[in-house]
Design an enzyme around this catalytic site. Structure first.
Site, short mmCIF file in Angstrom:
data_model
loop_
_atom_site.label_atom_id
_atom_site.label_comp_id
_atom_site.label_asym_id
_atom_site.label_seq_id
_atom_site.Cartn_x
_atom_site.Cartn_y
_atom_site.Cartn_z
N LYS A 266 24.32 1.88 15.84
CA LYS A 266 25.00 2.40 14.68
C LYS A 266 24.56 4.07 14.53
O LYS A 266 23.40 4.06 14.80
CB LYS A 266 25.02 1.78 13.31
CG LYS A 266 25.61 0.63 13.09
CD LYS A 266 25.49 -0.12 11.72
CE LYS A 266 26.41 -1.49 11.58
NZ LYS A 266 27.66 -1.19 11.70
N ARG A 340 30.27 -12.03 13.47
CA ARG A 340 31.06 -13.27 13.67
C ARG A 340 30.31 -14.07 14.68
O ARG A 340 30.74 -15.42 14.99
CB ARG A 340 32.35 -12.72 14.56
CG ARG A 340 32.12 -11.67 15.71
CD ARG A 340 33.24 -10.92 15.80
NE ARG A 340 33.44 -9.70 14.97
CZ ARG A 340 34.19 -8.80 15.10
NH1 ARG A 340 35.25 -8.74 15.92
NH2 ARG A 340 34.36 -7.91 14.09
N1 BES Z 1 28.34 -5.08 8.97
C1 BES Z 1 29.27 -4.54 9.98
C2 BES Z 1 30.50 -4.44 9.02
C3 BES Z 1 30.34 -3.13 8.11
C4 BES Z 1 30.43 -1.82 8.63
C5 BES Z 1 30.21 -3.21 6.76
C6 BES Z 1 30.37 -0.67 7.64
C7 BES Z 1 30.25 -2.41 5.98
C8 BES Z 1 30.27 -0.99 6.44
C9 BES Z 1 29.60 -5.33 11.12
O1 BES Z 1 28.54 -6.15 11.67
C10 BES Z 1 29.97 -4.37 12.09
O2 BES Z 1 29.19 -3.70 12.51
N2 BES Z 1 31.36 -4.35 12.27
C11 BES Z 1 31.74 -3.39 13.26
C12 BES Z 1 32.57 -4.35 14.48
C13 BES Z 1 33.17 -3.60 15.54
C14 BES Z 1 31.94 -3.24 16.49
C15 BES Z 1 34.29 -4.43 16.36
C16 BES Z 1 32.56 -2.54 12.59
O3 BES Z 1 33.42 -2.87 11.51
O4 BES Z 1 32.70 -1.29 13.05
MN MN Z 2 27.48 -5.03 13.19
#
Ligand code: BES
Ligand code: MN
Ligand code: ZN
Length: 489
Positions: A266, A340
């Site tokens: 990230k 997931r």
């Molecule tokens: N934990 C995150 C979701 C999230 C992101 C919650 C920002 C709160 C704020 C999850 O694990 C994630 O990173 N999801 C990605 C999925 C994508 C890579 C398909 C997302 O939402 O960007």
């Molecule tokens: Mn994630």
């Protein structure tokens, strides 16, 4: 904040809270206080901007001879429209105000003790603070209210109701504590240890480590945790409050104690927020606390998958294929779509082990759900319309609201992979929350199921009526209500 009950306003109370409807009608208990104060309350009505509108407040200094220092008068607007949640929110607003003015022992006189329990519950929910790591708390940050006394001639039923609400508040606070805790102190094994403390309440807690999970074939969950020094844990919390023949409800939570994104790292800005990525598991744990503490007459099993998603020389790579406990394979396109993967194994384990009548999972699964719904409602995805109706109704009653988003065959096709049974992302930015949900659906074996994407609702950046800024504890009150309405007689 301690809550007690009495039939007269205690001498020690420094503040009395009374209520008035818009238009100036004092509630019966307020009239009595007004008389004792020589009409000070009625004189204050319609001074300045105070009209008794919902949530409006005016502080009155008491005349000579009264034990209390002040009377806080709160407006209710049109009280005939009030539901329990309105009383809770009113209490939350008053609670915040009382701490600002420095009240310490607060008396809440009423002729309707049962309903006013909800008001006091709202004060309590709003009073939460997480100060574990503050060694120099500023005076204005310190909460002053330590004692609230609900005062009524007729307290019938109030003790039981308050006790129940207090157990639920304790569950919410446990969730908020877990979610607020940073990832250097709340890692999977520590999370499992804290869940283990529920055994004191009669919850049967079992912890599976990596060896056991490997035996069960949980390649997806283990793949997420493999880049971390911290051992992944799968924790089961069983509360059998119903009879042997009653059906089981299962509640499953995403417990990513920290989500760096893994090798699909990230961006740095805001990454610290990802300590909250275990809020689903936090909710499940707080819910189990609430149910056990209040002795819910229902059979509920909570399962949480606790991992840390880290980049390292051991971390899984984009393109890796993992084999889940179900035997289905997943191509890991993006290591940041890890929730997931954790839930695929946790859900399959849950439905095959416990054969629940229904299974509900909670997860901070996608940023996309925040784009769609913001922080006021969580997304719900389900294969069962009746379950959606029941949860949406519980959401309206508790203020932990839900909005349904779609599943369906066409979205399902979007996660097909060229080299495995599926991949862990769909069509990029399109329908991102559904892409996550639809993968989970492939692991519930046709069980009646709902997925709650709480990425937007688990944390708020500013104070709300019954929720101070920070971890909300979203889902505990919602599911406590759902259990009470649908699993307890
Ligand atoms: N934990 C995150 C979701 C999230 C992101 C919650 C920002 C709160 C704020 C999850 O694990 C994630 O990173 N999801 C990605 C999925 C994508 C890579 C398909 C997302 O939402 O960007
Ligand atoms: Mn994630
Ligand atoms: Zn995540």
């Amino acid at each position: 904040m301690q809550i007690d009950l009495a039939t007269a306003i205690p001498e020690a109370a420094d503040t009395i809270v009374v209520a008035v409807e818009e238009g100036g009608k004092l509630f019966p208990a307020a009239q009595k206080v007004d008389e004792a104060a020589g009409g000070a309350v009625s004189r204050a009505l319609n001074t300045g901007r105070f009209k008794g509108k919902k949530g409006q407040m005016i502080d009155i200094l008491t005349p000579e001879g009264m034990a209390a220092e002040r009377i806080v008068t709160v407006g209710t607007g049109d009280y005939s429209t009030f539901r329990p949640l309105d009383r809770q929110c009113l209490g939350g607003g008053v609670g915040a105000h009382l701490n600002k003015v420095g009240a310490r022992h607060v008396a809440v006189p009423t002729s309707d003790a049962l309903n006013v329990c909800d008001f006091v519950h709202g004060m309590k929910l709003r009073s939460y603070r997480f100060d574990n790591y503050r060694t120099k708390l500023k005076d204005e940050d310190r909460h002053t209210v330590t004692q609230v006394t609900l005062v009524a001639d007729d307290l019938a039923g109030a003790e039981d109701k308050l006790a129940r609400l207090n157990h639920v508040a304790d569950g919410v606070f446990l969730t908020r504590n877990l979610v607020s805790e940073p990832a250097n102190t709340l890692f999977p094994a520590e999370f499992a240890r804290r869940a283990g403390e529920l055994s004191k309440l009669g919850v049967d807690v079992e912890v599976l480590g990596e060896a056991k999970m490997a035996e069960l074939g949980m390649g997806a969950l283990l793949g997420v945790g493999q880049g971390s020094e911290r051992e992944s844990q799968l924790v089961t919390m069983k509360w059998q409050g119903g009879s042997e023949s009653d059906p089981w409800l299962a509640v499953v939570g995403k417990g990513v104690c920290f989500d760096t994104g893994g090798i699909s790292l990230k961006p740095g800005a805001g990454m610290e927020e990802m300590k909250f990525d275990m809020a689903g598991a936090g909710c499940v744990t707080g819910l189990m606390h609430a149910l056990a503490a209040r002795g819910a007459k229902a059979n509920v099993v909570g399962v949480i998958g606790c991992v840390e998603n880290m980049p390292s020389h051991n971390a899984q790579r984009p393109g890796d294929v993992v084999t889940t406990m179900s035997g289905q394979t997943i191509e890991v396109i993006n290591t940041d779509a890890e929730g997931r993967l954790v839930l695929a194994d946790a859900l399959y384990y849950t439905v095959t082990t416990f054969k629940p009548k229904q299974v509900i999972d909670l997860a901070t699964l996608t940023g996309a759900v925040m784009v769609a719904l913001g922080t006021y409602q969580a997304g719900i995805f389900s294969n069962d319309d009746g379950l959606v109706d029941a949860l949406v109704a519980a959401g309206k009653d508790t203020g932990e609201e839900l909005w349904r988003l779609p599943l369906g065959e066409r979205y399902d096709k979007d996660i097909n992979s060229d080299i495995a049974d599926m991949k862990n992302v769909g069509k990029g930015r399109e329908a991102g929350s559904t892409a996550g949900a639809i993968l989970l659906q492939r692991f519930v074996e046709g069980t009646s199921w709902a997925h709650l994407d709480i990425a937007g609702t688990a944390w708020v950046k500013s104070d709300e009526a019954i929720t101070p800024k920070g971890a909300t504890g979203y889902g505990v009150r919602l599911l406590d209500r759902f259990v009470s309405d649908h699993y307890e007689g």
